[in-house]
Write a protein that holds these residues in place. Structure first.
Motif, PDB file in Angstrom:
ATOM      1  N   LYS A 170       0.840  -1.196   0.000  1.00 36.09           N
ATOM      2  CA  LYS A 170       0.000   0.000   0.000  1.00 36.09           C
ATOM      3  C   LYS A 170       0.874   1.243   0.000  1.00 36.09           C
ATOM      4  O   LYS A 170       1.824   1.341   0.788  1.00 36.09           O
ATOM      5  N   THR A 218       0.550   5.469   0.191  1.00 31.56           N
ATOM      6  CA  THR A 218      -0.381   6.535   0.543  1.00 31.56           C
ATOM      7  C   THR A 218       0.253   7.893   0.324  1.00 31.56           C
ATOM      8  O   THR A 218       1.302   8.204   0.893  1.00 31.56           O
ATOM      9  N   THR A 225      -4.833   6.260  -0.887  1.00 34.52           N
ATOM     10  CA  THR A 225      -4.046   5.025  -0.831  1.00 34.52           C
ATOM     11  C   THR A 225      -4.319   4.148  -2.046  1.00 34.52           C
ATOM     12  O   THR A 225      -5.465   3.971  -2.446  1.00 34.52           O
ATOM     13  N   THR A 234      -3.195   0.211  -3.822  1.00 35.11           N
ATOM     14  CA  THR A 234      -2.702  -1.098  -3.419  1.00 35.11           C
ATOM     15  C   THR A 234      -2.295  -1.901  -4.649  1.00 35.11           C
ATOM     16  O   THR A 234      -2.964  -1.850  -5.685  1.00 35.11           O
TER      17      THR A 234
END
Length: 493
Positions: A454, A456, A464, A466
């Motif tokens: 992840k 951010t 965020t 992924t």
């Protein structure tokens, strides 16, 4: 009376002629200088490819002496002056003049005007020290004026004499960074560790005395002191002391300290330092899963990965690799396992590694490796460690063996931390990374890590994002099956 043949008379005559020529060619002063080449004196200021001076006694025959240098650093500048001759049988002195444009305050020049050469010491150095900030477009000019031995020429014996050297004082760039951005605590009250703040171009001690360079988000009580600020230094050492006990094994503790822009100093590179006390888990160091993913006997050792990522509008596995290294710890670290005793009985030179953590880095130099394939995540990225230290994640993955002692499988954690990536346009971004997954031995000696990462950052990702990963400890591995999920796209910095 001794007689000589015609042939012997010719040989004798030749010897007498050569001897006479040798005596004529070797003057008294040449003997004093210990040289049969024409001795000459000149500035020998060399500059490396990164525009940093090559400081004597370091040498590089491929570099050409410069007659001008634009200085933006406040560290002492060393200007070498070289005498071309063999070792000297007499001391030779030379005088130089100095001309300073603009404000003449704030500079210290040592020596003031005389250079000395003797024996095998054929280079002397002019040291230029800076006590305060200068105004742009000032300059300092040195000129070689006289030399004690009249047979020494001033300047090179060609058109590039290098008898004058000019320092242009450019815009001062004073910045600082954390060389290490994460520390792990045991959690004992009174626990201490030292950390550095690096100043690549130096700092003025008088400016640092009352400068507030930190802001913090505190999760526990601590104190910070620092060593004396010193002239001509590019680092300051700070001392951290934990003031409370935070040993609850089931609680994660964290404090973050950030460098801020203060006065004329700019925070660059790693600007956030984490100080954490993780949740404690019971693990047998003899499981040593980290050792499956590095090989220090092979300087080219890599781990190999696949990232589920956008390729021209289509999600696909994209391969990458990265230089992988252990995390070196002290003998008393709870995860320490002996790596090498260096073949000696002395325990003080033993090397210990963390049995459960690995990182990605380069062996040396200013380049970066491709941690987590992050270089594919961005376009327009700067890949130097000074600008984008986040491409080298020295403590990246942590392993948790099944039942605490399995040697074949378990869980893996992407160690939560902040990394810095900068574009070639100088736009710098701080990105929080985290993630988790599993690892297992899928065939004899071949380990696979399956995890999600992840990232951010509001400006880059709107929050965020992924991505799915596979990582292997060998370049030969089964290609992962395609996934039926979305994937990230490249972002322009």
């Amino acid at each position: 009376m001794k007689t000589y043949s015609k042939m012997n008379r010719i040989k004798l005559f030749s010897i007498l002629v050569l001897t006479t020529l040798f005596i004529i060619s070797c003057s008294k002063d040449d003997y004093k200088l210990g040289s049969q080449v024409e001795p000459h004196l000149r500035f020998n200021f060399l500059v490396k490819s990164d525009n940093a001076p090559l400081e004597y006694p370091a040498s590089n025959g491929g570099l050409v002496a410069q007659s001008n240098y634009v200085n933006k650093s406040i560290k002492t500048l060393k200007v070498p002056v070289a005498l071309t001759a063999y070792s000297l049988n007499e001391t030779v002195t030379a005088n130089f003049s100095t001309t300073i444009s603009g404000d003449k305050e704030g500079f210290r020049i040592d020596p003031i005007n005389e250079l000395v050469f003797k024996g095998n010491k054929l280079t002397d150095t002019i040291f230029v020290s800076f006590d305060k900030r200068w105004k742009e477009n000032q300059n300092i000019t040195f000129k070689l004026e006289t030399v004690s031995n009249p047979d020494v020429h001033i300047g090179n014996l060609n058109e590039n004499k290098n008898d004058v050297f000019k320092i242009d004082l450019g815009a001062i760039a004073t910045n600082y960074t954390f060389p290490v951005n994460r520390f792990v605590l045991k959690g004992e009250a009174g626990e201490k560790f030292d950390f550095n703040v690096n100043f690549p171009n130096g700092y003025f001690p008088s400016e640092m005395e009352n400068l507030e360079i930190f802001k913090s988000l505190d999760g526990f009580s601590y104190s910070i002191t620092h060593d004396e600020f010193k002239e001509n230094s590019n680092s300051v050492t700070y001392h951290f002391t934990l003031l409370e006990d935070i040993q609850n094994d089931d609680v994660y503790y964290e404090t973050s300290i950030s460098l801020v822009n203060a006065g004329d100093y700019t925070a660059t590179g790693n600007t956030i330092m984490q100080i954490v006390k993780p949740i404690k888990s019971s693990r047998d160091i003899n499981a040593n899963p980290a050792s499956k993913f590095y090989d220090l006997t092979n300087q080219f050792y890599l781990t190999y990965g696949e990232t589920w990522f956008d390729r021209s509008g289509v999600c696909a596995w994209q391969a990458y690799n990265a230089f992988t290294y252990p995390v070196v710890v002290t003998k008393d670290h709870e995860n320490a396992i002996l790596y090498s005793d260096k073949g000696t009985a002395d325990p003080n030179d033993d090397v210990y590694h963390d049995a459960f953590r690995i990182g990605f880095n380069v062996a040396s130099g200013t380049n970066t490796t491709n941690s987590f394939n992050l270089k594919r995540w961005f376009s327009n990225e700067s890949t130097t460690a000074a600008n984008s230290p986040g491409f080298n994640i020295t403590s990246a993955l942590e392993f948790f063996p099944e039942n605490g002692n399995s040697k074949t499988n378990g869980n893996v954690l992407v160690i939560p931390q902040y990394i810095t990536i900068t574009g070639s346009n100088r736009n710098s971004h701080i990105i929080a990374i985290s993630g988790a997954g599993t690892y297992k031995e899928i065939s004899t000696g071949l380990f696979e890590i399956t995890f999600e990462l992840k990232l951010t950052n509001e400006a880059l990702f709107g929050g965020t994002v992924t991505a799915q990963y596979r990582m292997y400890n060998n370049r030969t591995y089964p290609k992962p099956a395609a996934l039926s999920i979305d994937c990230p796209k490249e972002v322009t910095l």
